[in-house]
Design an enzyme around this catalytic site. Structure first.
Site, short mmCIF file in Angstrom:
data_model
loop_
_atom_site.label_atom_id
_atom_site.label_comp_id
_atom_site.label_asym_id
_atom_site.label_seq_id
_atom_site.Cartn_x
_atom_site.Cartn_y
_atom_site.Cartn_z
N ASN A 1 0.88 -1.21 -0.09
CA ASN A 1 -0.14 -0.25 -0.09
C ASN A 1 0.86 1.36 0.00
O ASN A 1 0.31 2.36 -0.34
CB ASN A 1 -0.86 0.07 1.19
CG ASN A 1 -0.33 -0.52 2.43
OD1 ASN A 1 0.15 -1.45 2.70
ND2 ASN A 1 -0.50 0.59 3.47
N GLY B 1 -13.88 -3.01 0.04
CA GLY B 1 -14.71 -2.37 -0.74
C GLY B 1 -14.26 -0.85 -0.90
O GLY B 1 -14.25 -0.28 -2.16
N HIS B 2 -13.73 -0.11 0.07
CA HIS B 2 -13.33 1.33 -0.02
C HIS B 2 -12.17 1.85 -0.80
O HIS B 2 -12.03 2.95 -1.10
CB HIS B 2 -13.48 2.49 1.25
CG HIS B 2 -12.50 1.88 2.17
ND1 HIS B 2 -11.34 3.01 2.21
CD2 HIS B 2 -12.04 0.89 3.07
CE1 HIS B 2 -10.51 2.46 3.14
NE2 HIS B 2 -10.85 1.25 3.58
N CYS C 1 -2.08 5.33 8.37
CA CYS C 1 -2.50 4.88 9.60
C CYS C 1 -0.93 5.34 10.27
O CYS C 1 -0.95 5.61 11.48
CB CYS C 1 -2.26 3.51 9.75
SG CYS C 1 -3.12 2.62 8.50
C1 LIG Z 1 -6.41 -0.41 3.37
C2 LIG Z 1 -5.61 -1.60 3.64
C3 LIG Z 1 -6.31 -2.43 4.47
C4 LIG Z 1 -7.29 -2.47 5.57
O1 LIG Z 1 -8.57 -2.25 4.83
P1 LIG Z 1 -10.07 -1.63 5.52
O2 LIG Z 1 -11.06 -1.90 4.63
O3 LIG Z 1 -9.68 -0.20 5.66
O4 LIG Z 1 -9.89 -2.21 6.93
C5 LIG Z 1 -5.55 -3.46 4.80
N1 LIG Z 1 -4.29 -4.08 3.80
C6 LIG Z 1 -4.03 -3.17 2.95
C7 LIG Z 1 -3.13 -3.48 2.09
C8 LIG Z 1 -4.61 -1.80 2.76
O5 LIG Z 1 -4.20 -1.07 1.93
#
Ligand SMILES: *Cc1c(COP(=O)(O)O)cnc(C)c1O
Length: 398
Positions: free
Chosen positions: A152, A201-202, A326
């Site tokens: 990410n 989803g988001h 985060c």
């Molecule tokens: C955003 C993210 C998550 C967490 O997902 P949420 O739906 O926000 O809890 C986990 N792993 C990765 C690689 C992410 O980018």
């Protein structure tokens, strides 16, 4: 420009109009509980089933292998904790990498406190896990491997096929956090041998608070939320019908537009990388140049404090990130940037720009010019930069 330029799609995405439109009836007239037998409930159930089918098809799974969760973090927690518990009579060793999302890393911390042992694999300077190192880390008591599909922060795409083949050959469960990859690059189970896969989803134009865990048929892991019989008894709780429907609509749209989006985003990504690295001195690209998410740009600027850069970009209407959402706000440099070998002071001067197909070349040009202005201004204020220039002269490529 006085509109917002959104370049933080790895943190979250704008909810697609298709997703909002699909959700609206389930907040108003179609409010039935999907477990009820009368028609109002059956409407909800049908919509949930349709979304489950769209999502299953999007990765080549069967609908009974898709379990809706309250997001990617929950899916990661479930996969790791429940698989560890289910296999603990076989062994207590887990392999993951140093650059996983905190939803995986902090779950591993938790499991270590419960008596499991965890190997955190190093990555190379581009953020890649080496399959031979992974294989060498396997012990007789290894029960689970969890390696993310795409990072990410720096966008690196891992060798998931090779890792999955090793896991399968050695009879070890393999989970991948595909939250950043799903809907952004092809994620097909026919190509990637995985046992469990998390998505959210988001991150793909769906609503927040909904995700799924794919659990391959035959994999024995425990249920996660105890209660009713929803999600085949493995994840209790009245279904988040609007969330599921919105996620399904977003997933359907993401699949329909995938190849054109990959092409468009890759072009914009490479344009940004080229301009930033060529036009701004003392700057480096983080992550693999090729094995990379189509929408991810991550660069470090020497003599720059990432937080100051973000604040000044915000004043110019640009939303970006210095690491993962985060870790922003804390002063620790990103664990990912440290794992690829960046010194603390360089890791601190990092910027992540994550695109969507809605961005335009005009926006990118404005962003590059703005970053040039801001980095120049911040460097003029930096005593370190001043010293450096005295010793080395101006504008030598670093
Ligand atoms: C955003 C993210 C998550 C967490 O997902 P949420 O739906 O926000 O809890 C986990 N792993 C990765 C690689 C992410 O980018």
């Amino acid at each position: 420009m006085n509109k917002t330029i959104y370049l933080d799609n790895a943190a979250t995405t704008r909810t697609a109009k298709e997703a909002v439109d699909a959700m609206l009836p389930f907040f108003s007239e179609s409010y039935g509980n999907a477990s009820s037998i009368y028609k109002l409930g059956a409407d909800s159930k049908r919509a949930v089933n349709e979304a489950r089918e769209i999502i299953a098809r999007s990765i080549g799974a069967s609908p009974q292998e898709i379990y809706f969760t309250a997001g990617g973090s929950e899916a990661d927690n479930w996969a790791l904790i429940a698989a560890a518990e289910a296999c603990e009579t076989k062994g207590k060793h887990i392999i993951t990498s140093k650059i996983e999302h905190h939803a995986v890393l902090h779950t591993c911390d938790y499991l270590e406190k419960r008596g499991f042992s965890v190997t955190y694999l190093d990555v190379d300077e581009n953020g890649l896990v080496r399959p031979d190192e992974l294989e060498a880390a396997i012990r007789h008591d290894t029960i689970l491997i969890s390696i993310m599909f795409a990072n990410n922060e720096i966008g690196t795409l891992q060798p998931i096929k090779e890792i999955g083949e090793i896991a399968r050959r050695r009879g070890i469960l393999f989970h991948t956090d595909a939250v950043q990859a799903y809907g952004h690059v092809p994620v097909s189970l026919s190509e990637y041998p995985v046992d469990m896969l998390s998505a959210s989803g988001h991150k793909i134009g769906g609503p927040k608070g909904i995700g799924f865990l794919y659990i391959r048929q035959g994999v024995k892991i425990r249920s996660f939320i105890h209660g009713g019989q929803q999600e085949r008894g493995r994840r209790a709780g009245t279904e988040n019908v609007p969330g599921i429907v919105g996620f399904g609509a977003a997933a359907g749209k993401a699949m329909d537009t995938l190849s054109e989006r990959v092409e468009k985003e890759t072009g914009m990504r490479d344009y940004l990388i080229r301009r930033i690295t060529q036009e701004i001195p003392y700057c480096r690209l983080n992550g693999d140049r090729v094995k990379r998410l189509p929408n991810n740009v991550n660069v470090s600027f020497q003599f720059i404090e990432g937080e100051s850069l973000l604040i000044m970009l915000d004043m110019k209407g640009i939303c970006a990130s210095s690491g993962s959402a985060c870790t922003s706000g804390s002063l620790d440099p990103s664990h990912v940037l440290l794992a690829i070998g960046l010194p603390h002071e360089i890791a601190h001067g990092s910027l992540r720009l994550t695109l969507s197909e809605e961005n335009t070349t005009e926006e990118l040009d404005y962003v590059v010019e703005t970053i040039k202005e801001i980095t120049d201004k911040l460097r003029r204020m930096s005593p370190l930069y001043e010293d450096f220039i005295k010793k080395n002269g101006e504008n030598r490529q670093g």
